[in-house]
Motif scaffolding. Sequence first.
Motif, PDB file in Angstrom:
ATOM      1  N   PHE A 101       0.829  -1.200   0.000  1.00 30.18           N
ATOM      2  CA  PHE A 101       0.000   0.000   0.000  1.00 30.18           C
ATOM      3  C   PHE A 101       0.865   1.253   0.000  1.00 30.18           C
ATOM      4  O   PHE A 101       0.362   2.354   0.202  1.00 30.18           O
ATOM      5  CB  PHE A 101      -0.939  -0.011   1.210  1.00 30.18           C
ATOM      6  CG  PHE A 101      -1.964  -1.107   1.157  1.00 30.18           C
ATOM      7  CD1 PHE A 101      -3.078  -0.999   0.335  1.00 30.18           C
ATOM      8  CD2 PHE A 101      -1.794  -2.270   1.898  1.00 30.18           C
ATOM      9  CE1 PHE A 101      -4.008  -2.018   0.266  1.00 30.18           C
ATOM     10  CE2 PHE A 101      -2.722  -3.295   1.833  1.00 30.18           C
ATOM     11  CZ  PHE A 101      -3.831  -3.172   1.012  1.00 30.18           C
TER      12      PHE A 101
ATOM     13  N   TYR B  67      -4.152   0.147   5.464  1.00 31.49           N
ATOM     14  CA  TYR B  67      -4.757   0.440   4.166  1.00 31.49           C
ATOM     15  C   TYR B  67      -5.740   1.616   4.261  1.00 31.49           C
ATOM     16  O   TYR B  67      -6.721   1.682   3.511  1.00 31.49           O
ATOM     17  CB  TYR B  67      -5.432  -0.803   3.574  1.00 31.49           C
ATOM     18  CG  TYR B  67      -6.408  -1.523   4.485  1.00 31.49           C
ATOM     19  CD1 TYR B  67      -7.775  -1.228   4.455  1.00 31.49           C
ATOM     20  CD2 TYR B  67      -5.967  -2.508   5.353  1.00 31.49           C
ATOM     21  CE1 TYR B  67      -8.672  -1.900   5.266  1.00 31.49           C
ATOM     22  CE2 TYR B  67      -6.861  -3.191   6.182  1.00 31.49           C
ATOM     23  CZ  TYR B  67      -8.206  -2.887   6.132  1.00 31.49           C
ATOM     24  OH  TYR B  67      -9.099  -3.561   6.939  1.00 31.49           O
TER      25      TYR B  67
ATOM     26  N   SER C 234       3.309   2.665  -2.766  1.00 29.96           N
ATOM     27  CA  SER C 234       3.924   2.526  -4.083  1.00 29.96           C
ATOM     28  C   SER C 234       5.056   3.518  -4.288  1.00 29.96           C
ATOM     29  O   SER C 234       5.620   3.593  -5.383  1.00 29.96           O
ATOM     30  CB  SER C 234       2.873   2.711  -5.185  1.00 29.96           C
ATOM     31  OG  SER C 234       2.364   4.034  -5.170  1.00 29.96           O
TER      32      SER C 234
ATOM     33  N   ASN D  96      -7.468   6.311  -3.573  1.00 29.23           N
ATOM     34  CA  ASN D  96      -7.010   7.686  -3.368  1.00 29.23           C
ATOM     35  C   ASN D  96      -7.244   8.613  -4.553  1.00 29.23           C
ATOM     36  O   ASN D  96      -6.728   9.738  -4.572  1.00 29.23           O
ATOM     37  CB  ASN D  96      -5.524   7.692  -3.019  1.00 29.23           C
ATOM     38  CG  ASN D  96      -5.249   7.032  -1.682  1.00 29.23           C
ATOM     39  OD1 ASN D  96      -6.072   7.073  -0.779  1.00 29.23           O
ATOM     40  ND2 ASN D  96      -4.098   6.395  -1.559  1.00 29.23           N
TER      41      ASN D  96
ATOM     42  N   SER E 271      -7.253   5.148   3.481  1.00 32.05           N
ATOM     43  CA  SER E 271      -7.292   5.850   2.198  1.00 32.05           C
ATOM     44  C   SER E 271      -8.028   7.168   2.354  1.00 32.05           C
ATOM     45  O   SER E 271      -8.725   7.394   3.346  1.00 32.05           O
ATOM     46  CB  SER E 271      -8.002   4.990   1.145  1.00 32.05           C
ATOM     47  OG  SER E 271      -9.339   4.702   1.546  1.00 32.05           O
TER      48      SER E 271
ATOM     49  N   ASN F   6       0.333  -2.294  -7.691  1.00 33.34           N
ATOM     50  CA  ASN F   6      -0.057  -1.565  -6.483  1.00 33.34           C
ATOM     51  C   ASN F   6      -0.786  -0.268  -6.805  1.00 33.34           C
ATOM     52  O   ASN F   6      -1.700   0.136  -6.082  1.00 33.34           O
ATOM     53  CB  ASN F   6       1.190  -1.248  -5.654  1.00 33.34           C
ATOM     54  CG  ASN F   6       1.915  -2.497  -5.222  1.00 33.34           C
ATOM     55  OD1 ASN F   6       1.298  -3.490  -4.855  1.00 33.34           O
ATOM     56  ND2 ASN F   6       3.239  -2.464  -5.279  1.00 33.34           N
ATOM     57  N   ASN F   7      -0.378   0.379  -7.886  1.00 36.37           N
ATOM     58  CA  ASN F   7      -0.945   1.692  -8.190  1.00 36.37           C
ATOM     59  C   ASN F   7      -2.405   1.635  -8.613  1.00 36.37           C
ATOM     60  O   ASN F   7      -3.160   2.582  -8.375  1.00 36.37           O
ATOM     61  CB  ASN F   7      -0.111   2.389  -9.262  1.00 36.37           C
ATOM     62  CG  ASN F   7       1.180   2.937  -8.696  1.00 36.37           C
ATOM     63  OD1 ASN F   7       1.271   3.221  -7.510  1.00 36.37           O
ATOM     64  ND2 ASN F   7       2.191   3.078  -9.526  1.00 36.37           N
TER      65      ASN F   7
ATOM     66  N   LEU G 268      -4.475   1.458  -5.432  1.00 34.11           N
ATOM     67  CA  LEU G 268      -4.302   2.712  -4.708  1.00 34.11           C
ATOM     68  C   LEU G 268      -5.035   3.855  -5.399  1.00 34.11           C
ATOM     69  O   LEU G 268      -5.491   4.799  -4.739  1.00 34.11           O
ATOM     70  CB  LEU G 268      -2.810   3.039  -4.582  1.00 34.11           C
ATOM     71  CG  LEU G 268      -2.054   2.190  -3.554  1.00 34.11           C
ATOM     72  CD1 LEU G 268      -0.558   2.433  -3.649  1.00 34.11           C
ATOM     73  CD2 LEU G 268      -2.550   2.491  -2.140  1.00 34.11           C
TER      74      LEU G 268
END
Length: 724
Positions: A127, A376, A129, A147, A378, A139-140, A143
């Motif tokens: 979480f 995690y 990157s 986000n 966000s 991962n992106n 995410l």
Amino acid sequence: MNTTRRSRRLLAVAAASSLAIAACASDDSATPDEGADAVESVDDTAGGDEPETTDAMEEEADPADDGEAAPADDEAPADDEAAEPLDAGNTGEVGGSGCGIPHGAYEDGDAPAGEVRVAWNQAAYSFNSATNRGNATANNNPLYLMNAGGFSYYDADLNYINNDQFGTCTIDSLDPLTVTYTINEGVTWSDGVQVDAADMLMTWASQSGVFNDADTVVTDTGVTAQADADGAPVLVGPDGDDVTAADVDTYDAAFDPETGELLDGFTYKESTGVSFDSSSESLELITETPEISEDGLSLTATWDSFYVDFALTGPFPGVPSHVVAQNALGIEDPAEAKAALVEAIQSSSTEDLKPISESWNRDFDATALPDDPSVYASFGPYNLTDFGDDGTMVFEAREDYTWGPQPGVQTIVYSIIGDPTAAVQAMANEEVDVIAPQATSDILTQLEGIADRGVVVRQGDGATYEHIDLAVANAGPFDPATYGGDVDTARAVRQAFLLSVPRQDIVDRLIVPLNENAEVRNSLTQVPGSPAYDAIVAANGSDFYAEADPEAAAQILADAGVETPIDVRNLFADDNPRRASEYELIRDSVSQAGFNLIDGRDINWGSNLANPSLYDVTFFGWQSTAIDVTGTEANFVTGGQNNFYGYSNETVDALYEELQTTTDQARQDEILGEVEAVLFDDAFGLPLFQFPEVTAYNSTFVENVSSIAIAPTVFFNVWEWTAA
């Protein structure tokens, strides 16, 4: 061995780099755009297996497949249509926005409803990157769901939009470059804690390099260790004695030759210093600690010298600072934890910064749902609610999210299907609604065969490109150390190998069936068709490799006095049909010149990129994450995030340093042309081809799916999706 003998300068992070390692179900690629203003990353999208950085970056990371993306839709995002027309105003000028075109208020719209199921080819594993290990599309993508709607994002026309409902970036001065970043009150992490200047200060501290100790290094597993004179981690042997990389045989014997893991009895020597596993060419130019406003919502940063891509590379929030401080300093209250973190950074307290850096480096890595939900946390439109051992993630629209474009879908199920054929079958079975599989003629035919079920297929050229790179500092066949430090001999071996790579044959056999106009790509920094492409190619020396010539390559080796056959270990993505075909074509061709190409396909190829002791040559894709000028820097400069191979050239470093402050486009193109001329002369590696891309969705179940040619490709307008 389990680490890279790299320079002490850390790798650039995705936030600052445009390239990312891409790992899509379709291909293996990175994520930054390749043009003069593109960011690259290794792509791990449903279409590829690459890292993402910046490009970015790639992403660096665990590449998945090709990281392919579908062409951008002609329609503007619904939110932009609903809002007042975008006006650049004084964006980029003193008093104006320093992170894109302000968007303004978003329409509320209907409450999110329904479920959409997406398939990708590689599971997330971090979480964070922004670390060297975490910079990947794998991962992106998740995410972005968590986000999206932060400070900035790209719309369908690749306009860079400032989500001023989240925060603003006001340019106070261009000389010296000074920007104030303000996060609006009421913007919170999913645990209810305000997002604020402490989070931005954490980003600066982790990527500026200001606190990094030259005698401390982070291994490719995230362990902080003492560094030897070459920047490699010092080991402690079973007898308690130190083992350094200078003692090559003993050092290499400490690692499992198959996995690269430390053998029992060996450990990394603990360091008392600080080392964040990241860097940013932009934030490294901010050497004075940024100032925080009294209300704690604004941070003002001043660059030591102008940085042309500052709008893309500010100290934007990454992982929550209060969680880092809670884990590192043992402080339970979030406000107290943040205050302690700010104090540690402002006072340069090594005692506190060491555990802070170690927490930032490792505590956000996860391959299943962590017991601690703060890992995690966000601040975007979706909360992660489940993360299975098989990589499947479930996201639910956040009820209190009001500071960005409002999502139309209530639940997004993000599943992992590595095999592109299996992904198509899952769509045919109506088990998934959106896929971006590796583009092959068979896959395209299969998708077209289910068009009568509502499946819409979009294809075209994407921003990802395939490339082949050589490890030059691993005591292998391309390293001068192998020839007693003879730079010319090592360069001749690299030239001979690259001259044997059948680039045209690869394109004709693997890409032309998908794109009849496909051509070999001949630029390391420019997308074919971009304004500077033809001029740079004409002058960069790529014509030496215009045609594969194993016979001439064999003569180069003979003239250099190098005996054959030469073993070359090839790392590439497993479970990727196109990559397997590339390997076979390259193997058969280079063997004619005297090279024995060893099959090193690996499901974990992305995470092993940072460990060139395991390979001598690799090929994968870079996918752009932004439209920028310096996005390729991290690939080629000494210690750059995407420079896994130990390559270092003072001329290249100096040219990119000049590029950072150059605003004249003509000179920007000249600089990149000069960079490429050096890289081709050094036989750094070769570009191969531009990825063909395929995106498919079932219109029976989801609408408004589109894509752009930079990361996050098909997810860029996820808030506009609706469950049909």
